[in-house]
Design an enzyme around this catalytic site. Structure first.
Site, PDB file in Angstrom:
ATOM      1  N   HIS A 155       1.272   3.985   2.084  1.00  0.00           N
ATOM      2  CA  HIS A 155       1.722   4.784   3.223  1.00  0.00           C
ATOM      3  C   HIS A 155       3.235   4.985   3.168  1.00  0.00           C
ATOM      4  CE1 HIS A 155      -2.030   4.223   6.007  1.00  0.00           C
ATOM      5  NE2 HIS A 155      -2.188   5.157   5.097  1.00  0.00           N
ATOM      6  N   ASP A 212       5.738   5.006   5.167  1.00  0.00           N
ATOM      7  CA  ASP A 212       6.674   4.101   5.849  1.00  0.00           C
ATOM      8  C   ASP A 212       6.875   2.802   5.081  1.00  0.00           C
ATOM      9  OD1 ASP A 212       3.917   3.789   6.709  1.00  0.00           O
ATOM     10  OD2 ASP A 212       4.615   2.291   8.135  1.00  0.00           O
ATOM     11  N   HIS A 213       6.046   2.542   4.080  1.00  0.00           N
ATOM     12  CA  HIS A 213       6.202   1.370   3.219  1.00  0.00           C
ATOM     13  C   HIS A 213       6.678   1.726   1.814  1.00  0.00           C
ATOM     14  CE1 HIS A 213       4.079  -1.597   5.846  1.00  0.00           C
ATOM     15  NE2 HIS A 213       3.648  -0.454   6.368  1.00  0.00           N
ATOM     16  N   HIS A 264       0.858  -1.186   0.000  1.00  0.00           N
ATOM     17  CA  HIS A 264       0.000   0.000   0.000  1.00  0.00           C
ATOM     18  C   HIS A 264       0.891   1.231   0.000  1.00  0.00           C
ATOM     19  CE1 HIS A 264       0.903  -0.479   4.261  1.00  0.00           C
ATOM     20  NE2 HIS A 264       0.369   0.695   4.556  1.00  0.00           N
TER      21      HIS A 264
END
Length: 276
Positions: free
Chosen positions: A89, A91-92, A87
């Site tokens: 976000h 932080d990913h 996904h």
């Protein structure tokens, strides 16, 4: 001290970085926080005898971490051939473009805005690289674009933020929707019950060795929270902030903003179903 085997999903102890299954290796990003737990898990996945690897969720835009991911693959004799995202976000996914440049790979994701290349990801897709097979499992709810990746050869599923290795995740309203999230959890339960998946490789936290137990815990937790929110609204707590203060009184206040996102999603769900 609580035995890990008694906790939901049976989380593994020890270090988070390193091999988790015969085909999956974790490189932990240095972005620990209340929301990201120990940090983002960046997964390198490959067939043991293949020279090609897939990286799932390169993580934050941190040059040291991105280099560590590439070095880990190369030390294992692997060349990164593709980058996937669970996904969008940050932080990913924030480091995905830089990692793609570093490795010369394409980035595949559900959200077209996150892709580098022509191919996206959709339900029913099977990603094949160097003999490795990853099956795309749409799991909206945490976000609208959330995906999981079923790794049949290891009886494992990479869950991003849909299921965490510790605690529970946020339904990130308004993008995330509770009804979708509950359906996604049921889809993951089917993978465990019908397809023999037993290992959860999460986006944060330790590996879980009881996938069905983790999903059942999440479903029970969501039902419990929903009932609490419904009772709070019926008792006159009308704003999401009021509901959070009442229902999440025992939760660290630093997590209340995230809890409010879930409460908003829960209140929407209750209204949609005529329960409040």
């Amino acid at each position: 001290m609580t035995d890990a085997a008694a906790l939901p999903g049976r989380p593994r102890g020890g270090t988070l970085s390193g091999p988790a299954t015969p085909r999956a290796v974790n490189v932990l990003a240095p972005n620990a926080s209340a929301m990201t737990l120990d940090g983002t898990n960046t997964w390198i996945v490959s067939e043991p005898d293949s020279e090609l690897a897939v990286v799932i969720d390169p993580g934050p835009l941190d040059d040291v971490h991105l280099r560590a991911v590439l070095d880990t693959a190369e030390k294992a004799g692997k060349r990164v051939a593709l980058t996937l995202l669970t996904h969008g976000h940050p932080d990913h996914a924030e480091g995905a473009a830089s990692f793609a440049e570093l490795t010369g790979t394409k980035v595949r994701a559900l959200d077209p805005a996150l892709r580098l290349g022509d191919e996206g990801l959709a339900q029913g897709d099977v990603v094949s690289v160097g003999g490795l097979e990853l099956r795309v499992v749409p799991t909206p709810g945490h976000t609208a674009d959330s995906l999981c990746f079923h790794l049949p050869a290891d009886r494992a599923v990479l869950t991003g933020d849909t299921i965490l290795g510790r605690g529970t995740t946020v339904v990130a309203h308004p993008d995330g929707r509770l009804g979708d999230y509950l359906d996604s959890l049921r889809r993951l339960r089917s993978l465990a019950v019908d397809d023999g998946v037993h290992t959860v490789l999460p986006g944060h936290g330790p590996v879980l060795d009881d996938a069905q137990g983790a999903v059942e815990f999440y479903l029970a937790h969501r039902a419990h929270r929903l009932a609490q929110v419904e009772t709070a609204v019926e008792s006159g707590y009308v704003s999401p902030h009021q509901v959070v203060a009442h229902v999440y009184a025992d939760v660290d206040r630093s997590l209340w903003p995230a809890a409010e996102l879930s409460v908003r999603a829960q209140m929407d769900y209750l209204r949609e179903h005529g329960l409040v």
